[in-house]
Design an enzyme around this catalytic site. Structure first.
Site, PDB file in Angstrom:
ATOM      1  N   GLY A  64       0.829  -1.213   0.000  1.00  0.00           N
ATOM      2  CA  GLY A  64       0.000   0.000   0.000  1.00  0.00           C
ATOM      3  C   GLY A  64       0.855   1.252   0.000  1.00  0.00           C
ATOM      4  O   GLY A  64       0.508   2.274   0.599  1.00  0.00           O
ATOM      5  N   GLY A  67       0.116   5.443  -0.955  1.00  0.00           N
ATOM      6  CA  GLY A  67      -0.817   6.308  -0.230  1.00  0.00           C
ATOM      7  C   GLY A  67      -0.103   7.503   0.383  1.00  0.00           C
ATOM      8  O   GLY A  67       0.990   7.890  -0.049  1.00  0.00           O
ATOM      9  N   GLN A  68      -0.703   8.075   1.402  1.00  0.00           N
ATOM     10  CA  GLN A  68      -0.139   9.285   2.015  1.00  0.00           C
ATOM     11  C   GLN A  68       1.247   9.032   2.630  1.00  0.00           C
ATOM     12  O   GLN A  68       2.110   9.915   2.604  1.00  0.00           O
ATOM     13  CB  GLN A  68      -1.093   9.820   3.108  1.00  0.00           C
ATOM     14  CG  GLN A  68      -0.659  11.161   3.682  1.00  0.00           C
ATOM     15  CD  GLN A  68      -1.475  11.588   4.894  1.00  0.00           C
ATOM     16  OE1 GLN A  68      -2.378  10.878   5.354  1.00  0.00           O
ATOM     17  NE2 GLN A  68      -1.151  12.755   5.435  1.00  0.00           N
ATOM     18  N   LEU A  69       1.474   7.831   3.156  1.00  0.00           N
ATOM     19  CA  LEU A  69       2.686   7.622   3.957  1.00  0.00           C
ATOM     20  C   LEU A  69       3.795   6.817   3.296  1.00  0.00           C
ATOM     21  O   LEU A  69       4.968   6.954   3.646  1.00  0.00           O
ATOM     22  CB  LEU A  69       2.302   6.916   5.275  1.00  0.00           C
ATOM     23  CG  LEU A  69       1.220   7.594   6.121  1.00  0.00           C
ATOM     24  CD1 LEU A  69       1.038   6.846   7.433  1.00  0.00           C
ATOM     25  CD2 LEU A  69       1.573   9.047   6.396  1.00  0.00           C
ATOM     26  N   ILE A  91      -1.441  -1.501  -5.685  1.00  0.00           N
ATOM     27  CA  ILE A  91      -2.240  -1.978  -6.824  1.00  0.00           C
ATOM     28  C   ILE A  91      -2.470  -0.846  -7.821  1.00  0.00           C
ATOM     29  O   ILE A  91      -3.135  -1.032  -8.823  1.00  0.00           O
ATOM     30  CB  ILE A  91      -3.607  -2.555  -6.369  1.00  0.00           C
ATOM     31  CG1 ILE A  91      -4.333  -1.563  -5.458  1.00  0.00           C
ATOM     32  CG2 ILE A  91      -3.400  -3.880  -5.657  1.00  0.00           C
ATOM     33  CD1 ILE A  91      -5.755  -1.986  -5.102  1.00  0.00           C
ATOM     34  N   ILE A 109      -2.607  -7.310  -1.861  1.00  0.00           N
ATOM     35  CA  ILE A 109      -2.445  -8.097  -0.621  1.00  0.00           C
ATOM     36  C   ILE A 109      -3.509  -9.186  -0.487  1.00  0.00           C
ATOM     37  O   ILE A 109      -3.407 -10.039   0.384  1.00  0.00           O
ATOM     38  CB  ILE A 109      -2.441  -7.199   0.640  1.00  0.00           C
ATOM     39  CG1 ILE A 109      -3.707  -6.351   0.717  1.00  0.00           C
ATOM     40  CG2 ILE A 109      -1.196  -6.335   0.679  1.00  0.00           C
ATOM     41  CD1 ILE A 109      -4.066  -5.985   2.136  1.00  0.00           C
ATOM     42  N   TYR A 197     -13.141   0.439  10.003  1.00  0.00           N
ATOM     43  CA  TYR A 197     -11.705   0.741  10.062  1.00  0.00           C
ATOM     44  C   TYR A 197     -11.156   0.444  11.463  1.00  0.00           C
ATOM     45  O   TYR A 197     -10.161  -0.277  11.625  1.00  0.00           O
ATOM     46  CB  TYR A 197     -11.509   2.219   9.704  1.00  0.00           C
ATOM     47  CG  TYR A 197     -10.093   2.734   9.756  1.00  0.00           C
ATOM     48  CD1 TYR A 197      -9.089   2.180   8.983  1.00  0.00           C
ATOM     49  CD2 TYR A 197      -9.769   3.838  10.568  1.00  0.00           C
ATOM     50  CE1 TYR A 197      -7.793   2.684   9.015  1.00  0.00           C
ATOM     51  CE2 TYR A 197      -8.478   4.347  10.592  1.00  0.00           C
ATOM     52  CZ  TYR A 197      -7.494   3.768   9.827  1.00  0.00           C
ATOM     53  OH  TYR A 197      -6.214   4.271   9.854  1.00  0.00           O
TER      54      TYR A 197
HETATM   55  N1  LIG Z   1      -2.534   8.741   7.237  1.00  0.00           N
HETATM   56  C1  LIG Z   1      -2.956   8.751   8.493  1.00  0.00           C
HETATM   57  O1  LIG Z   1      -3.353   9.783   9.068  1.00  0.00           O
HETATM   58  C2  LIG Z   1      -2.933   7.479   9.271  1.00  0.00           C
HETATM   59  C3  LIG Z   1      -2.627   6.269   8.682  1.00  0.00           C
HETATM   60  N2  LIG Z   1      -2.640   5.122   9.430  1.00  0.00           N
HETATM   61  C4  LIG Z   1      -2.361   3.840   8.798  1.00  0.00           C
HETATM   62  O2  LIG Z   1      -1.173   3.914   8.034  1.00  0.00           O
HETATM   63  C5  LIG Z   1      -1.305   3.115   6.860  1.00  0.00           C
HETATM   64  C6  LIG Z   1      -0.969   3.962   5.641  1.00  0.00           C
HETATM   65  O3  LIG Z   1      -1.866   5.051   5.629  1.00  0.00           O
HETATM   66  P1  LIG Z   1      -2.026   6.011   4.372  1.00  0.00           P
HETATM   67  O4  LIG Z   1      -0.802   5.999   3.552  1.00  0.00           O
HETATM   68  O5  LIG Z   1      -2.543   7.285   4.909  1.00  0.00           O
HETATM   69  O6  LIG Z   1      -3.211   5.266   3.595  1.00  0.00           O
HETATM   70  P2  LIG Z   1      -3.786   5.608   2.132  1.00  0.00           P
HETATM   71  O7  LIG Z   1      -5.244   5.357   2.159  1.00  0.00           O
HETATM   72  O8  LIG Z   1      -3.301   6.914   1.685  1.00  0.00           O
HETATM   73  O9  LIG Z   1      -3.074   4.471   1.248  1.00  0.00           O
HETATM   74  C7  LIG Z   1      -3.434   3.116   1.343  1.00  0.00           C
HETATM   75  C8  LIG Z   1      -2.918   2.410   0.106  1.00  0.00           C
HETATM   76  O10 LIG Z   1      -3.386   1.045   0.155  1.00  0.00           O
HETATM   77  C9  LIG Z   1      -3.579   0.646  -1.178  1.00  0.00           C
HETATM   78  N3  LIG Z   1      -4.441  -0.539  -1.272  1.00  0.00           N
HETATM   79  C10 LIG Z   1      -5.796  -0.612  -1.205  1.00  0.00           C
HETATM   80  N4  LIG Z   1      -6.200  -1.880  -1.444  1.00  0.00           N
HETATM   81  C11 LIG Z   1      -5.080  -2.622  -1.637  1.00  0.00           C
HETATM   82  C12 LIG Z   1      -4.844  -3.989  -1.935  1.00  0.00           C
HETATM   83  N5  LIG Z   1      -5.847  -4.857  -2.090  1.00  0.00           N
HETATM   84  N6  LIG Z   1      -3.556  -4.422  -2.077  1.00  0.00           N
HETATM   85  C13 LIG Z   1      -2.534  -3.543  -1.949  1.00  0.00           C
HETATM   86  N7  LIG Z   1      -2.687  -2.239  -1.673  1.00  0.00           N
HETATM   87  C14 LIG Z   1      -3.957  -1.781  -1.523  1.00  0.00           C
HETATM   88  C15 LIG Z   1      -4.203   1.868  -1.872  1.00  0.00           C
HETATM   89  O11 LIG Z   1      -4.035   1.773  -3.272  1.00  0.00           O
HETATM   90  C16 LIG Z   1      -3.439   3.002  -1.218  1.00  0.00           C
HETATM   91  O12 LIG Z   1      -2.358   3.441  -2.012  1.00  0.00           O
HETATM   92  C17 LIG Z   1      -2.736   2.577   6.856  1.00  0.00           C
HETATM   93  O13 LIG Z   1      -2.712   1.248   7.330  1.00  0.00           O
HETATM   94  C18 LIG Z   1      -3.459   3.477   7.820  1.00  0.00           C
HETATM   95  O14 LIG Z   1      -4.484   2.793   8.480  1.00  0.00           O
HETATM   96  C19 LIG Z   1      -2.962   5.122  10.757  1.00  0.00           C
HETATM   97  C20 LIG Z   1      -3.302   6.283  11.372  1.00  0.00           C
HETATM   98  C21 LIG Z   1      -3.238   7.563  10.714  1.00  0.00           C
HETATM   99  C1  LIG Z   2      -6.375   8.790  12.029  1.00  0.00           C
HETATM  100  C2  LIG Z   2      -6.497   7.845  10.910  1.00  0.00           C
HETATM  101  O1  LIG Z   2      -6.369   6.661  11.114  1.00  0.00           O
HETATM  102  C3  LIG Z   2      -6.818   8.335   9.550  1.00  0.00           C
HETATM  103  N1  LIG Z   2      -6.140   9.544   9.228  1.00  0.00           N
HETATM  104  C4  LIG Z   2      -8.307   8.578   9.432  1.00  0.00           C
HETATM  105  O2  LIG Z   2      -8.724   9.716   9.732  1.00  0.00           O
HETATM  106  O3  LIG Z   2      -9.045   7.636   9.115  1.00  0.00           O
END
Ligand SMILES: NC(=O)C1=CN([C@@H]2O[C@H](COP(=O)(O)OP(=O)(O)OC[C@H]3O[C@@H](n4cnc5c(N)ncnc54)[C@H](O)[C@@H]3O)[C@@H](O)[C@H]2O)C=CC1
Ligand SMILES: CC(=O)[C@H](N)C(=O)O
Length: 375
Positions: A64, A67-69, A91, A109, A197
């Site tokens: 993944g 995404g943002q991180l 993906i 995944i 979630y």
């Molecule tokens: N950004 C935030 O504020 C926070 C993020 N997190 C956790 O950190 C992790 C990363 O977060 P972000 O980058 O913000 O999430 P995001 O939503 O920006 O990116 C998630 C990525 O997962 C990919 N994805 C979706 N279905 C998939 C699949 N079947 N196989 C492979 N990849 C798939 C998407 O294409 C996307 O690029 C997540 O697990 C999130 O729960 C936790 C707390 C806060």
């Molecule tokens: C805090 C998180 O897990 C995320 N940024 C969301 O708002 O869903």
């Protein structure tokens, strides 16, 4: 005479039963029932632990990763371990600058065999599992969120256990709910979230810790607050407003906030979040008294964030149009996060408070939009 692996098995089983590592009573289950590998395929965990020296660089796979991180984490890890030792996967199709910045691979995944192939062919030793549907998009598509966040996690856990990987799975402030203490929220307390979630993240925390005790999986988990970044967009969460405000403030001078002005949530600048992730992955196992930690930097309301941004951009106009789904979610989440265990065990310390965050975001987005205008 006992075979060597049976002796090893009995030893691990005894350790698990006698020292569950959580301060609770030993489990009353038969040693015979303990096995190394959850899917009954040969585990290379022993081989791995013998062959992997601490001086070697890990070979990291990030799921993944678009995404943002993920892109920011890949950059940090590549700086430390070398460009080719960190593989980003997703993906989605990567933008050109990401594709050309280091190894990228397609990985869904939900496809267990494909995941296993990637881990084996690339001799992966660390897995950072970022794939997920976040809080607001998860509520809009519960069955997809259940598949990605729960079924997908099962694949990841099994692959990691079978191949002796060190596994990082992020959790979130969203793993708590309205019956949790909200101000502050400690590591161990009632967790009854009301979003798919949050439910999936509590499941991930518990399954990871279970695999740690049952199969010796090196599972590490941080509960992130809302993460704020300038050069990557959030993926559909409740805390997204705290990123959007900076872009709108610089580009249009107007911002419409979808949470009430007094909604207090824990937040963190992305550099702190990614550094914390690397630090907990590198922490010696003996320093970790837990496998899931809260981490925090600051807590603010939209009103407080607006005031801080207006110190730099006094003409910013803000209106409120409340999104009821996001507001209900935010009202059930922690207001302040107690991360004292992380600070004690592996010396977690954040660098960015609200004023530094605002200054950094505005500098970054401001210079970026000046470049865009000049081109
Ligand atoms: N950004 C935030 O504020 C926070 C993020 N997190 C956790 O950190 C992790 C990363 O977060 P972000 O980058 O913000 O999430 P995001 O939503 O920006 O990116 C998630 C990525 O997962 C990919 N994805 C979706 N279905 C998939 C699949 N079947 N196989 C492979 N990849 C798939 C998407 O294409 C996307 O690029 C997540 O697990 C999130 O729960 C936790 C707390 C806060
Ligand atoms: C805090 C998180 O897990 C995320 N940024 C969301 O708002 O869903």
């Amino acid at each position: 005479m006992k075979m060597p692996f049976v002796r090893a098995l009995s030893k691990v089983a005894r350790q698990v039963l006698q020292d569950p590592g959580c301060g609770c009573q030993p489990m009353a289950i038969a040693v015979r029932t303990i096995s190394f590998s959850p899917r009954q395929v040969t585990s290379d965990a022993n081989f791995h632990s013998v062959s992997f020296s601490e001086t070697d660089h890990p070979k990291v796979l990030i799921t993944g990763g678009l995404g943002q991180l993920g892109v920011g984490l890949a950059k940090l890890l590549r700086k430390r371990f070398g460009k080719n030792n960190v593989i980003l996967s997703d993906i989605r199709k990567p933008p050109s600058h990401v594709f050309h910045s280091g190894p990228f691979i397609y990985s869904d995944i939900l496809d267990y065999k494909n995941l296993r192939e990637i881990v084996v062919n690339n001799r992966i030793t660390w897995l950072v599992h970022y794939s997920a549907l976040l809080s607001a998009v998860g509520e809009a598509n519960v069955s997809l969120a259940r598949a990605v966040n729960i079924t997908g996690l099962h694949n990841i856990l099994d692959i990691a256990a079978e191949h002796g990987l060190r596994l990082f799975v992020p959790s979130t402030i969203g793993a708590f709910g309205p019956t949790s203490p909200r101000n502050p929220t400690p590591d161990l307390c009632v967790q009854r979230p009301r979003t798919i979630y949050g439910v999936s993240k509590v499941h991930a925390e518990l399954m990871g810790e279970y695999y740690h005790h049952r199969y010796g999986l090196d599972f590490r988990c941080l509960r992130y607050p809302g993460i704020i970044s300038a050069d990557s967009q959030p993926g559909g969460g409740t805390t997204d407003y705290a990123v959007q405000i900076f872009h709108d403030a610089v580009k249009t001078g107007k911002f419409e906030c979808n949470l009430k002005p007094d909604t207090r949530l824990p937040m963190m600048y992305i550099d702190d979040c990614l550094r914390a992730t690397l630090e907990v992955m590198e922490a010696p196992a003996e320093s970790l008294t837990m496998r899931t930690y809260n981490i925090n930097a600051m807590s603010f309301t939209p009103e407080e964030l607006v005031t801080e941004v207006q110190k730099q951009l006094p003409d910013l106009q803000v209106t409120y149009d409340i999104d009821l789904v996001r507001q209900a979610i935010a009202d059930s989440w922690p207001m302040n996060f107690d991360d004292s265990n992380a600070r004690k065990d592996w010396r977690w310390k954040h660098d960015y408070d609200l004023p530094e965050l605002v200054q950094t975001m505005l500098n970054f987005i401001g210079s970026d939009s000046q470049i865009a205008h000049a081109n």
